[in-house]
Write an enzyme that holds these catalytic residues in place. Structure first.
Site, PDB file in Angstrom:
ATOM      1  N   CYS A  24       0.835  -1.198   0.000  1.00  0.00           N
ATOM      2  CA  CYS A  24       0.000   0.000   0.000  1.00  0.00           C
ATOM      3  C   CYS A  24       0.864   1.241   0.000  1.00  0.00           C
ATOM      4  O   CYS A  24       2.083   1.171   0.132  1.00  0.00           O
ATOM      5  CB  CYS A  24      -0.906   0.020   1.222  1.00  0.00           C
ATOM      6  N   CYS A  27       3.022   1.728   2.898  1.00  0.00           N
ATOM      7  CA  CYS A  27       4.227   0.899   2.881  1.00  0.00           C
ATOM      8  C   CYS A  27       5.325   1.620   2.125  1.00  0.00           C
ATOM      9  O   CYS A  27       6.447   1.780   2.607  1.00  0.00           O
ATOM     10  CB  CYS A  27       3.986  -0.425   2.156  1.00  0.00           C
ATOM     11  N   ASP A 447       8.076  22.977 -34.745  1.00  0.00           N
ATOM     12  CA  ASP A 447       9.229  23.343 -35.544  1.00  0.00           C
ATOM     13  C   ASP A 447       8.918  22.781 -36.928  1.00  0.00           C
ATOM     14  O   ASP A 447       8.946  21.572 -37.135  1.00  0.00           O
ATOM     15  CB  ASP A 447      10.489  22.697 -34.967  1.00  0.00           C
ATOM     16  N   ASP A 641      12.260  17.564 -34.114  1.00  0.00           N
ATOM     17  CA  ASP A 641      12.725  16.226 -34.476  1.00  0.00           C
ATOM     18  C   ASP A 641      13.655  15.638 -33.418  1.00  0.00           C
ATOM     19  O   ASP A 641      14.077  14.508 -33.507  1.00  0.00           O
ATOM     20  CB  ASP A 641      13.395  16.220 -35.851  1.00  0.00           C
ATOM     21  N   ASP A 645      16.933  20.140 -32.295  1.00  0.00           N
ATOM     22  CA  ASP A 645      16.053  21.065 -31.589  1.00  0.00           C
ATOM     23  C   ASP A 645      16.172  20.910 -30.086  1.00  0.00           C
ATOM     24  O   ASP A 645      15.351  21.442 -29.349  1.00  0.00           O
ATOM     25  CB  ASP A 645      14.584  20.822 -31.966  1.00  0.00           C
TER      26      ASP A 645
HETATM   27  P1  ADP Z   1      14.156  24.953 -39.614  1.00  0.00           P
HETATM   28  O1  ADP Z   1      14.533  23.702 -38.933  1.00  0.00           O
HETATM   29  O2  ADP Z   1      13.052  25.690 -38.963  1.00  0.00           O
HETATM   30  O3  ADP Z   1      13.928  24.800 -41.083  1.00  0.00           O
HETATM   31  P2  ADP Z   1      16.947  25.758 -39.653  1.00  0.00           P
HETATM   32  O4  ADP Z   1      17.589  26.615 -38.643  1.00  0.00           O
HETATM   33  O5  ADP Z   1      17.352  24.337 -39.716  1.00  0.00           O
HETATM   34  O6  ADP Z   1      15.395  25.965 -39.481  1.00  0.00           O
HETATM   35  O7  ADP Z   1      17.194  26.378 -41.083  1.00  0.00           O
HETATM   36  C1  ADP Z   1      16.735  27.684 -41.381  1.00  0.00           C
HETATM   37  C2  ADP Z   1      17.080  28.061 -42.782  1.00  0.00           C
HETATM   38  O8  ADP Z   1      18.469  28.193 -42.918  1.00  0.00           O
HETATM   39  C3  ADP Z   1      16.669  27.051 -43.803  1.00  0.00           C
HETATM   40  O9  ADP Z   1      15.344  27.238 -44.221  1.00  0.00           O
HETATM   41  C4  ADP Z   1      17.645  27.338 -44.922  1.00  0.00           C
HETATM   42  O10 ADP Z   1      17.187  28.420 -45.699  1.00  0.00           O
HETATM   43  C5  ADP Z   1      18.888  27.770 -44.193  1.00  0.00           C
HETATM   44  N1  ADP Z   1      19.835  26.673 -44.028  1.00  0.00           N
HETATM   45  C6  ADP Z   1      20.197  26.091 -42.896  1.00  0.00           C
HETATM   46  N2  ADP Z   1      21.120  25.137 -43.107  1.00  0.00           N
HETATM   47  C7  ADP Z   1      21.322  25.085 -44.434  1.00  0.00           C
HETATM   48  C8  ADP Z   1      22.154  24.298 -45.294  1.00  0.00           C
HETATM   49  N3  ADP Z   1      22.950  23.326 -44.825  1.00  0.00           N
HETATM   50  N4  ADP Z   1      22.093  24.541 -46.607  1.00  0.00           N
HETATM   51  C9  ADP Z   1      21.304  25.508 -47.100  1.00  0.00           C
HETATM   52  N5  ADP Z   1      20.506  26.277 -46.339  1.00  0.00           N
HETATM   53  C10 ADP Z   1      20.507  26.079 -45.030  1.00  0.00           C
HETATM   54 MG    MG Z   2      15.680  22.261 -38.141  1.00  0.00          MG
END
Ligand code: ADP
Ligand code: MG
Length: 754
Positions: A24, A27, A447, A641, A645
């Protein structure tokens, strides 16, 4: 199981002690107190349902042996789990223990029941129960005593032993109530049996209550037995999970196919899976193809196609095809084992509301003892004749009906069933606290990428020709962003060779840069171009046209000059609109949060029907946005994801990590969704709300039952209606109340994601 913290903090270690014999809430809280008051222990968490105590302690100040001894001192069993134990073996041990408990309670109940019947029959003989001190009546009383003794000394022995141990530690629990109640009736009856002649000569007709004692113990054992069985059922979900794994695996050894037990499977083995077979471990498909039913782990009903290079997960079910795969993870590293471990932890955890139940149970027993004494005194002073007998019976009834068993089961059974059911649906709730916090969620922040959208964008256009794609892909090869993966995949599809780059740098929320053949290459969004002081005016018309179609524009520049742009398109998931609407129906505000451009973000927000869109935020900005919402007094869930994040998930009141299939960071969020379906977010919130409602119902009914039962047992209705409760009936009612609380919790087993 052991992790050590070093540095300025005092060293601390965590261990799990298996505690046996707790029945319980009183306990478990007694064991908890014993551990907490041990010097060197920083926290202790004792769980009634799992029979385990998780203790964080300073190994320099206190040893494991001392901890074990402290628990044993309280009258319960204590042992350390085997260090090589996996979640499954602990589960097996728990199962064996439960089965043994079940058997022992059943046997004790059956014997008590038979003896209670016999005692009653003997009591029905003329002159047996009351009346004269004739020789035959006295003999019948002795016979009843003989029948009652095994019930008390064997079947009910543990009640008295534990009550005594509690007493020695200045504690009292439900065993105290049972022991004092039945003990008083027993001692009274023995006195009447032994000294029957003496009482009779003093004008007191000898009266015995052996059948009350035997029936009470029989009923309490019945209650405990039913409870143990129901508790076993509350653990059904996790056992079902453990049972998913096949017993053997078919592997290639020295070129031959052999069946090996799962324990002998090694990382690197090549395993074969035929149609209709379960996949034995986590791995990567080498050749062949098939569809795999992953619903047992993810809740996803549709079979998932698998081709070479795809990940497969142990315990999932292969459908029509056959394939070979390389084993990547075995034993406790597998997804299944981690899920089982998480669910076990969750089931053993205590939501804050448990403290309320603990506080009530803590004051309950002493209060009831006082009430029983008061009942005795009032009946003895004012009651009808024979006063001593009536007073005793009433006091015993109060003690029996007041057992706080239902109270102790109210919270843990619900947490157990709900977290188990969640796991079956692919919703892993980290524990009672997460459950309770999730109930209050009024804002869900998605996100965007990978939650509302597929997260696997497709390349829509290239402006500037193959050269631009090749440049972009060479740099993106080093990035793990979904956009990067898309660009690299597109370049590979076109047969492009991707040269090595130097000086690679990630600009979070903007893009990537690197040096290729001495040239400085920048690949990213408008913000990156601005930061690199690259004018984008020449392509602004093209960029606007792409943005208007909800595509994400990726600029490609070399040595400060714009070379061209790519546009990628991340399709919105089919279920996103439904999920947003369902959340709004629960009065939850939906926010889309993204680093993507405003145009793209607003398109997605409109398409799914979100209440608000926050775009073009850098990763730190996401955290700030969560904090801002919280400052407004909102209870915020963040859905991401779980991989990149993590800070925002941690900052939210409830972090919800959403995966597709099995690539989830399971340990990141307070809630982990195994499936990429945003509707499971709704499911998680609905499940937590429903669970908390059940918990409150349980607490209410447990309390009401005692609040109404005690006065009736004390006899408040007697002066008015002549109504009294017999102690036997009180015992039956007590058993029933525990069973009804457990049954109420079991209703959560039928929970479905709408
Ligand atoms: P979310 O996850 O909200 O899309 P991120 O911070 O991952 O935001 O990315 C924001 C923006 O930055 C993307 O939409 C893109 O335009 C740019 N970006 C981020 N990383 C890259 C990458 N490796 N190559 C090209 N663009 C990128
Ligand atoms: Mg992202």
């Amino acid at each position: 199981m052991t992790d050590t913290v070093t540095g300025t903090l005092p060293a601390s270690e965590q261990c799990t002690i298996t505690v046996g014999g707790m029945t319980c809430a009183a306990c478990s809280s007694r064991v908890q107190r014993a551990l907490e008051t041990t010097p060197g222990v920083s926290t202790a968490n004792v769980n009634l349902m799992t029979g385990a105590a998780t203790v964080r302690f300073d190994p320099g100040a206190v040893s494991l042996d001392v901890l074990i001894a402290r628990v044993r001192d309280t009258g319960y069993d204590a042992s350390l789990p085997d260090p090589g134990a996996t979640p499954e073996t602990t589960l097996d041990a728990q199962d064996a223990e439960r089965a043994a408990e079940d058997r022992s309670l059943r046997r004790k109940f059956a014997v008590s029941l038979a003896l209670a019947l016999l005692t009653t029959i003997v009591g029905l003989f003329p002159g047996g129960m009351s009346g004269e001190a004739t020789g035959s009546a006295a003999l019948l009383r002795w016979l009843q005593l003989a029948l009652a003794l095994p019930v008390v000394l064997w079947a009910g022995r543990h009640f008295y032993v534990r009550a005594w141990l509690a007493f020695r530690h200045h504690g009292a629990d439900m065993n105290t109530l049972i022991a004092v109640g039945t003990g008083a009736a027993l001692l009274f009856s023995i006195a009447m049996t032994v000294g029957g002649g003496w009482f009779a000569s003093h004008g007191i007709a000898p009266q015995v209550y052996y059948e009350v004692v035997t029936w009470l113990i029989a009923f309490i054992l019945l209650g405990n037995w039913l409870e143990a069985r129901a508790r076993t059922r509350t653990a059904g979900a996790i056992r079902a999970l453990a049972g998913l794994r096949p017993a053997t695996a078919r592997v290639l050894r020295d070129g031959n196919e052999v069946d090996v037990p799962l324990a002998e499977l090694r990382v690197g083995d090549v395993a074969l899976v035929r149609p209709g077979e379960k996949i034995p471990a986590d791995g990567t498909v080498l050749d062949g193809s098939s569809h795999v039913d992953e619903s047992m782990l993810t809740g996803e009903p549709l079979p998932v196609p698998k081709a070479p290079g795809d990940a497969v997960t142990g315990a999932t079910l292969n459908r029509a095809g056959a394939f070979r795969f390389r084993v990547d993870r075995v034993g406790r590293d597998t997804v299944l084992s981690r899920i089982i471990g998480l669910v076990q932890q969750a089931q053993a955890s205590r939501p804050p509301i448990q403290r309320l139940a603990d506080r009530i149970s803590g004051v309950f027993v002493p209060v009831v003892m006082a009430l029983a004494v008061a009942t005795f005194v009032v009946w003895y002073d004012l009651g009808p004749e024979p006063r001593l007998v009536q007073a005793l019976v009433s006091a015993v009834t109060v003690l029996v009906i007041a057992c706080p068993c239902a109270m102790g089961l109210a919270v843990p059974t619900a947490v157990m069933v709900s977290t188990g059911r969640g796991a079956e649906l692919g919703i892993l709730i980290r524990g009672g606290e997460a459950l309770e916090r999730a109930e209050g969620i009024d804002t869900v922040v998605f996100d965007k990428t990978g939650t509302l959208t597929a997260g696997h964008p497709a390349l829509a256009t290239v402006h500037g020709g193959g050269r631009v794609l090749a440049l972009a892909a060479a740099v993106e090869r080093r990035s793990e962003h979904p956009i990067a993966e898309t660009i690299v995949a597109a370049a590979r599809e076109r047969g492009m060779q991707l040269p090595d780059v130097a000086g690679f740098a990630v600009h979070p929320g903007k893009g990537v840069t690197a040096t290729l053949d001495g040239r400085h290459i920048a690949v990213g969004n408008r913000a990156l171009m601005d930061a690199e002081r690259i004018p984008v005016g020449t392509l602004s018309a093209e960029a606007d046209a792409q943005a208007a179609r909800a595509r994400t524009v990726v600029y490609v520049a070399a040595d400060g000059a714009l070379q061209g742009l790519l546009a990628v398109e991340d399709p919105i998931k089919r279920e996103s609109g439904d999920a947003v609407r369902a959340l709004q129906a629960l009065d939850v505000q939906v926010v889309v949060l993204t680093g993507d451009s405003r145009a793209t973000a607003e398109h997605v927000g409109r398409a799914v029907g979100a209440d608000r869109v926050v775009a073009e935020v850098l990763p730190e900005g996401k955290l700030a946005e969560i904090r801002r919402l919280q400052a407004e007094g909102r209870v915020v869930a963040m859905v991401g994801d779980g991989l990149n994040d993590a800070p925002a998930l941690a900052a939210a009141d409830v972090g919800i990590a959403m995966g597709t299939g099995t690539d989830v960071a399971m340990e990141t969020g307070a809630v982990t969704l195994m499936r990429g379906d945003p509707r499971t977010v709704v499911g998680a919130i609905a499940l937590s709300r429903r669970t908390m409602r059940i918990i409150r119902q349980n607490l209410f009914w447990a309390l009401i039952y005692n609040a109404l039962g005690i006065p009736v047992a004390a006899g408040v209705l007697y002066p008015l209606l002549g109504l009294r409760l017999s102690p036997v009936l009180a015992g039956a009612a007590m058993a029933l109340s525990s069973v009804s609380v457990v049954s109420n919790s079991l209703r959560l087993r039928s929970f479905h994601v709408a």
